[in-house]
Write a protein that holds these residues in place. Structure first.
Motif, mmCIF file in Angstrom:
data_model
loop_
_atom_site.group_PDB
_atom_site.id
_atom_site.type_symbol
_atom_site.label_atom_id
_atom_site.label_comp_id
_atom_site.label_asym_id
_atom_site.label_seq_id
_atom_site.Cartn_x
_atom_site.Cartn_y
_atom_site.Cartn_z
ATOM 1 N N VAL A 124 -0.896 0.927 -12.272
ATOM 2 C CA VAL A 124 -0.337 -0.053 -11.332
ATOM 3 C C VAL A 124 -0.599 0.343 -9.874
ATOM 4 N N PRO A 125 -0.489 1.630 -9.500
ATOM 5 C CA PRO A 125 -0.774 1.972 -8.097
ATOM 6 C C PRO A 125 -2.208 1.633 -7.680
ATOM 7 N N ALA A 126 -3.162 1.800 -8.584
ATOM 8 C CA ALA A 126 -4.550 1.448 -8.255
ATOM 9 C C ALA A 126 -4.687 -0.058 -8.064
ATOM 10 N N LEU A 127 -4.024 -0.823 -8.923
ATOM 11 C CA LEU A 127 -4.055 -2.277 -8.797
ATOM 12 C C LEU A 127 -3.410 -2.726 -7.499
ATOM 13 N N LEU B 67 0.820 -1.211 0.000
ATOM 14 C CA LEU B 67 0.000 0.000 0.000
ATOM 15 C C LEU B 67 0.855 1.262 0.000
ATOM 16 N N VAL B 68 1.909 1.288 0.795
ATOM 17 C CA VAL B 68 2.800 2.450 0.829
ATOM 18 C C VAL B 68 3.450 2.654 -0.535
ATOM 19 N N MET B 69 3.881 1.568 -1.158
ATOM 20 C CA MET B 69 4.482 1.677 -2.489
ATOM 21 C C MET B 69 3.471 2.218 -3.498
ATOM 22 N N ALA B 70 2.229 1.784 -3.382
ATOM 23 C CA ALA B 70 1.192 2.247 -4.312
ATOM 24 C C ALA B 70 0.899 3.728 -4.117
ATOM 25 N N ARG C 20 2.896 6.014 -3.021
ATOM 26 C CA ARG C 20 4.037 6.869 -3.358
ATOM 27 C C ARG C 20 4.141 7.135 -4.849
ATOM 28 N N GLU C 21 3.610 6.244 -5.672
ATOM 29 C CA GLU C 21 3.719 6.394 -7.120
ATOM 30 C C GLU C 21 2.593 7.268 -7.656
ATOM 31 N N PRO C 22 2.899 8.042 -8.704
ATOM 32 C CA PRO C 22 1.820 8.820 -9.333
ATOM 33 C C PRO C 22 0.929 7.897 -10.168
#
Length: 172
Positions: free
Chosen positions: A126-129, A41-44, A46-48
Motif C-alpha cells: 500500500v505505501p508504494a501505491l 506521501l507522508v503517510m506512505a 511513514r508505513e513500512p
C-alpha cells in the motif's frame, strides 16, 4: 471488505473520478493544491513496506516506474484539461476526451506494472501505491496552477466618468 468486492468498488471509484473530471468545475486560485498529495506521501513514507526487502533493487525500479507514470499522467491530465475564464472572473476547467484517454492509459500502465511486479515476485504494498498515486494530483495541480496564471483575467467594464447619484434622501 472481502477481496471479491475490491474490484467493483475500485472500478466504481475510477468511473466516478473520470465522470467528475469531465464535468465543468471551478478552478480555485487556492495555493494549497499540494496539501492532499503531500499528506498522502507522508503517510506512505511513514508505513513500512515501501520497498520489498527480498527484491530491493527491482522493487525500487518498479516504484520509480510507477511514480514516472504518475507524473506523466498528472501532466497529461492537466494539459488536456480545457480552461476558460467566466464573465465574473472565475476560472473554469473541464476534462476532454483526451483527458479520459490519458487517465485510462495511466491506469492501464499502472496495472501492467503491478502485474509485471507480481509475476516477478516483487511485493508492491500500500505505501508504494500511495506514493505513486500522490505523484499524479501534485503534478496535475502544479501544471494547472501554472496554466491558470497564464490565462488573462477578462476585461472589466471601465468605471463611469460621472460620479454616482446620491440616494434620494440626501438630495433636497
Amino acid at each position: 471488505m472481502p477481496g471479491f468486492l475490491n474490484v467493483p468498488v475500485i472500478t466504481a471509484v475510477i468511473a466516478l473520478v473520470i465522470v467528475r473530471q469531465c464535468a465543468p468545475q471551478r478552478v480555485s486560485g487556492d495555493r494549497r493544491w499540494w496539501v492532499l498529495p503531500g499528506v498522502l506521501l507522508v503517510m506512505a513514507l511513514r508505513e513500512p513496506g515501501l520497498v520489498d526487502p527480498r527484491h530491493q533493487a527491482q522493487s525500487v525500479g518498479v516504484l520509480g516506474a510507477e511514480v514516472a507514470v504518475g507524473v506523466i499522467t498528472g501532466a497529461g491530465w492537466a494539459w488536456t484539461t480545457r480552461l476558460w475564464p467566466a464573465e465574473d472572473g472565475a476560472l473554469w476547467g473541464k476534462g476532454t476526451r483526451a483527458t479520459v484517454c490519458v487517465r485510462t492509459g495511466g491506469l492501464t500502465l499502472r496495472a501492467a506494472l503491478y502485474g509485471l511486479a507480481a509475476v516477478r515476485g516483487i511485493h508492491q504494498g500500500v505505501p508504494a501505491l500511495m506514493t505513486a498515486l500522490a505523484a499524479t494530483p501534485v503534478v496535475r495541480g502544479g501544471v494547472l496552477a501554472w496554466r491558470a496564471a497564464e490565462i488573462p483575467q477578462p476585461c472589466r467594464a471601465p468605471a463611469e466618468a460621472t460620479p454616482p447619484r446620491p440616494a434620494w434622501k440626501d438630495r433636497v
